[in-house]
Design a protein around this motif. Structure first.
Motif, PDB file in Angstrom:
ATOM      1  N   ALA A  67      28.276 106.652  81.066  1.00 25.42           N
ATOM      2  CA  ALA A  67      28.310 105.339  81.372  1.00 25.42           C
ATOM      3  C   ALA A  67      27.355 105.054  82.490  1.00 25.42           C
ATOM      4  CB  ALA A  67      29.639 104.879  82.005  1.00 25.42           C
TER       5      ALA A  67
ATOM      6  N   GLN B 200      27.421 102.179  77.775  1.00 24.16           N
ATOM      7  CA  GLN B 200      28.195 103.336  77.613  1.00 24.16           C
ATOM      8  C   GLN B 200      27.909 103.994  76.137  1.00 24.16           C
ATOM      9  OE1 GLN B 200      32.339 102.412  76.672  1.00 24.16           O
ATOM     10  NE2 GLN B 200      32.877 103.964  78.288  1.00 24.16           N
TER      11      GLN B 200
ATOM     12  N   THR C 284      30.387  98.395  83.334  1.00 23.57           N
ATOM     13  CA  THR C 284      29.153  99.255  82.886  1.00 23.57           C
ATOM     14  C   THR C 284      28.000  98.552  82.362  1.00 23.57           C
ATOM     15  OG1 THR C 284      30.248  99.270  80.882  1.00 23.57           O
ATOM     16  CG2 THR C 284      30.781 100.940  82.383  1.00 23.57           C
TER      17      THR C 284
ATOM     18  N   HIS D 157      38.773 106.024  83.276  1.00 22.25           N
ATOM     19  CA  HIS D 157      38.894 106.391  84.750  1.00 22.25           C
ATOM     20  C   HIS D 157      39.782 107.555  84.882  1.00 22.25           C
ATOM     21  CE1 HIS D 157      42.501 103.783  84.097  1.00 22.25           C
ATOM     22  NE2 HIS D 157      42.858 104.625  85.153  1.00 22.25           N
TER      23      HIS D 157
ATOM     24  N   ASP E 167      34.241 104.236  85.063  1.00 20.91           N
ATOM     25  CA  ASP E 167      34.421 103.586  83.826  1.00 20.91           C
ATOM     26  C   ASP E 167      35.742 103.090  83.694  1.00 20.91           C
ATOM     27  OD1 ASP E 167      34.464 102.599  81.155  1.00 20.91           O
ATOM     28  OD2 ASP E 167      33.609 104.313  80.356  1.00 20.91           O
TER      29      ASP E 167
END
Length: 489
Positions: A398, A413, A410, A374, A370
């Motif tokens: 996600a 989410q 994505t 991250h 994501d």
């Protein structure tokens, strides 16, 4: 001519043209109409249209077609609306793991015990109107008993949410709740000397394994008396060989109905994965890793395992040799899934990425994360090969199309103010165990992905969750075992 005077054949043909809600209204007109409308001829086409492939059909063979349709329709409505009956047990010790069959729930406790709940009599489908709709009873803080172990699950260690994590559930609304009923376990198993850290159940053979912090795995056999509806659990074997805590276990059977060929793989903090013949209790193989093993999958004759140093290994049981091993992540590998037909293996790490590899060669295919999140650990992943869907669970949940790893886009989410400990996917329905004491339920249909509702399981982290077509089971750090039953009408 009065409707009641119409020929039976004509009435049935007329009823066959209306929807099921109209049929129910018509069935209340008179006894004759009610008897006609109960005929399978009218309900079989509706089942074929709406529920012909439903996984519960095999369990409803004793039901009439009308009963099947009404139960499955009610079940679908309850999942969509968040309507359930709740059953609760409080034992005063953390519920670290659980497994379940269609009629039994088995939970592993931090206080070294295993408890078995009979779901058949506790949570059987309820018929008739639901009249006790009310707000859930408040959850009280339990009195925690003294325990042997100081074990803390990995997802609770030194975890803090990133500053950018949302502080509210933006899409979540409180769902309707029924008055909570208190339940108690039917049987209690003891003997292991430390916390029960993992369990796995084989419904085909009525056998389950319990792994413990005491470095052992125990094999238990469940037998049921159909006449008395009573059941017994006997210890078959204590599997010894690991030198430290056993953290994960999985089954594989090349001949599904042959108990003699049932194998188990157990991963341990002693940096080994051991393969056992469940029937004989003998160790038949071992895989040496570099760090503590907390995740593995045993499927199609392959064991895929990952350790705390980021090492990924795939081992072929029949050939008794390793296909490959390499460092897949610079940090802890938290979750592994693979699919032999697509030749893909997915490994998630505490570095916030899920990496894809070719399971035949170990060649890198790509990585997914994501872009907004991250840096956070991915604690659990789920994969739907039919929809090319990968779901990461960490500080958020996600979804990705794994065919295009370079995009890092994505598909959906779901944000929440806590960590995702465990994910479980059934069709489009996703269930998550969250560190704030809630269980989240989501619709992952790409065209309309959304958070459906949340369920409060406890005051502290939900460590284990099991979901099927009719219910959700959840165990928490503060000692609650919850059953959320959606099967009533």
């Amino acid at each position: 001519m009065r409707a009641s005077g119409l020929p039976t054949e004509l009435l049935i043909e007329i009823f066959a043209t209306v929807d099921w809600k109209t049929l129910l209204i018509c069935s209340s007109v008179c006894r004759v109409w009610n008897d006609l409308i109960s005929d399978d001829y009218l309900w079989d086409p509706l089942i074929q249209k709406h529920f012909h492939s439903h996984s519960l059909m095999k369990q409803l063979v004793s039901y009439s077609s009308k009963q099947k349709f009404l139960l499955l329709s009610s079940l679908e409505y309850n999942w969509n609306e968040g309507r359930y009956q709740q059953y609760q047990s409080l034992e005063g010790s953390a519920v670290l793991c659980l497994c379940a069959s269609s009629n039994k729930a088995i939970i592993g406790m931090q206080n070294t015990s295993i408890q078995i709940f009979d779901l058949l009599h506790t949570v059987e489908p309820k018929t008739g109107p639901i009249c006790n709709l009310a707000k859930n009873q408040p959850i009280q803080k339990p009195k925690v008993a003294t325990v042997v172990s100081k074990y803390v699950p990995p997802h609770l260690r030194n975890k803090s949410l990133p500053d950018s994590a949302p502080q509210v559930h933006p899409e979540v609304t409180e769902s309707p709740k029924f008055i909570t009923e208190t339940i108690h376990y039917e049987k209690k198993l003891t003997g292991q000397m430390d916390s029960i850290t993992a369990m796995k159940y084989s419904g085909v053979h009525n056998v389950f394994c319990s792994a413990s912090n005491d470095a052992t795995v125990r094999v238990w056999k469940l037998t049921e008396d159909e006449k008395t509806n009573d059941f017994n659990i006997d210890l078959m074997h204590t599997l010894r060989g690991h030198e430290r805590s056993v953290r994960v276990i999985d089954f594989y059977n090349a001949q599904e109905n042959n108990f003699e060929t049932l194998l188990a793989a157990s991963g341990s903090k002693d940096s080994t994965v051991r393969i056992w013949n469940v029937s004989s209790g003998e160790q038949i193989d071992m895989i040496a890793m570099e760090g503590a093993v907390h995740t593995l999958q045993f499927l199609d004759g392959l064991v895929a395992c990952g350790d705390s140093l980021g090492l990924l290994s795939v081992y072929d049981i029949e050939a008794q040799q390793e296909r490959f091993r390499f460092i897949a992540s610079g940090k802890w590998l938290t979750s592994i899934r693979f699919d032999v037909q697509s030749n893909l293996i997915f490994s998630a790490g505490s570095d916030g990425r899920t990496r894809l590899f070719d399971i035949r060669t170990g060649g890198a295919v790509g990585s997914l994360y994501d872009p907004d999140d991250h840096r956070s650990s991915v604690n659990s992943i789920q994969v739907d090969m039919g929809r090319n869907l990968l779901i990461n669970g960490g500080a958020s949940i996600a979804g990705f199309d794994f065919r295009y790893p370079a995009r890092h886009e994505t598909l959906f989410q779901f944000q929440h103010p806590s960590w995702t400990n465990v994910l479980q996917l059934n069709g489009n329905r996703l269930v998550s165990a969250l560190s704030d004491g809630y269980v989240g339920v989501y619709d992952t249909d790409i065209s309309n992905a959304h958070t459906k509702f949340k369920l409060q399981a406890g005051k502290k982290s939900v460590l284990s969750v099991h979901a099927d077509e009719t219910k959700i089971l959840a165990g928490t750090w503060d000692g609650y075992f919850q059953i959320f039953n959606f099967c009533h009408y």
